[in-house]
Enzyme design. Structure first.
Site, PDB file in Angstrom:
ATOM      1  N   ILE A 275       4.416  -6.858   0.794  1.00  0.00           N
ATOM      2  CA  ILE A 275       4.129  -8.007  -0.073  1.00  0.00           C
ATOM      3  C   ILE A 275       5.166  -8.199  -1.186  1.00  0.00           C
ATOM      4  O   ILE A 275       5.426  -9.326  -1.593  1.00  0.00           O
ATOM      5  CB  ILE A 275       2.700  -7.919  -0.665  1.00  0.00           C
ATOM      6  CG1 ILE A 275       2.301  -9.224  -1.343  1.00  0.00           C
ATOM      7  CG2 ILE A 275       2.562  -6.706  -1.583  1.00  0.00           C
ATOM      8  CD1 ILE A 275       0.845  -9.303  -1.763  1.00  0.00           C
TER       9      ILE A 275
ATOM     10  N   TYR B 204       1.008  -9.060   6.708  1.00  0.00           N
ATOM     11  CA  TYR B 204       1.640  -8.244   5.673  1.00  0.00           C
ATOM     12  C   TYR B 204       0.688  -7.189   5.136  1.00  0.00           C
ATOM     13  O   TYR B 204      -0.529  -7.275   5.306  1.00  0.00           O
ATOM     14  CB  TYR B 204       2.181  -9.116   4.524  1.00  0.00           C
ATOM     15  CG  TYR B 204       1.116  -9.703   3.630  1.00  0.00           C
ATOM     16  CD1 TYR B 204       0.712  -9.038   2.477  1.00  0.00           C
ATOM     17  CD2 TYR B 204       0.524 -10.926   3.914  1.00  0.00           C
ATOM     18  CE1 TYR B 204      -0.263  -9.572   1.638  1.00  0.00           C
ATOM     19  CE2 TYR B 204      -0.435 -11.475   3.091  1.00  0.00           C
ATOM     20  CZ  TYR B 204      -0.829 -10.783   1.945  1.00  0.00           C
ATOM     21  OH  TYR B 204      -1.785 -11.316   1.131  1.00  0.00           O
ATOM     22  N   CYS B 205       1.284  -6.184   4.491  1.00  0.00           N
ATOM     23  CA  CYS B 205       0.539  -5.134   3.795  1.00  0.00           C
ATOM     24  C   CYS B 205       1.358  -4.781   2.543  1.00  0.00           C
ATOM     25  O   CYS B 205       2.125  -5.600   2.055  1.00  0.00           O
ATOM     26  CB  CYS B 205       0.302  -3.926   4.708  1.00  0.00           C
ATOM     27  SG  CYS B 205       1.802  -3.050   5.195  1.00  0.00           S
ATOM     28  N   ARG B 206       1.237  -3.561   2.069  1.00  0.00           N
ATOM     29  CA  ARG B 206       1.975  -3.158   0.873  1.00  0.00           C
ATOM     30  C   ARG B 206       3.440  -2.866   1.189  1.00  0.00           C
ATOM     31  O   ARG B 206       4.337  -3.288   0.476  1.00  0.00           O
ATOM     32  CB  ARG B 206       1.334  -1.929   0.218  1.00  0.00           C
ATOM     33  CG  ARG B 206       2.011  -1.516  -1.090  1.00  0.00           C
ATOM     34  CD  ARG B 206       1.435  -0.251  -1.681  1.00  0.00           C
ATOM     35  NE  ARG B 206       1.469   0.870  -0.749  1.00  0.00           N
ATOM     36  CZ  ARG B 206       2.542   1.622  -0.482  1.00  0.00           C
ATOM     37  NH1 ARG B 206       3.696   1.344  -1.055  1.00  0.00           N
ATOM     38  NH2 ARG B 206       2.466   2.621   0.365  1.00  0.00           N
TER      39      ARG B 206
END
Length: 102
Positions: A98, A70-72
């Site tokens: 996220i 995951y990332c932003r």
């Protein structure tokens, strides 16, 4: 070469459920260290995809375990999933980033 359509995108609820129900699964946060420190999912390992060492660092992960990434927003993690797949890993992307993890 893999294309983004080859990335296994999961919505937040499915991502969380599959990660939590997969023994030994790896949770990978590919945001910057600053973003990681500002808040991350418990148990996540941080390897910044923008780091020049990212390609080498992911090779240290256990290939026998799936990687939940995951990332932003889901963009960087999608690219990370492509790189992981090319390196022989099974990877799942948190579609939407996220904020979608519940």
């Amino acid at each position: 070469m893999f294309f983004t359509s080859a990335v296994k995108n999961l919505d937040g609820a499915t991502f969380k459920s599959q990660y939590e129900s997969t023994p030994g699964a790896i949770l990978l946060d590919v945001r910057t260290p600053g973003e990681y420190e500002a808040g991350h999912i418990d148990g996540a390992r941080n390897i910044d995809i923008m780091s020049p060492y990212f390609s080498d660092a992911i090779l240290e992960l256990d290939k026998s375990k799936p990687v939940f990434v995951y990332c932003r927003s889901g963009n960087r993690s999608s690219h990370a999933c492509i790189m992981l797949k090319e390196a022989g890993y099974t990877a799942y992307n948190l579609d939407g980033g996220i904020m979608e993890y519940r």
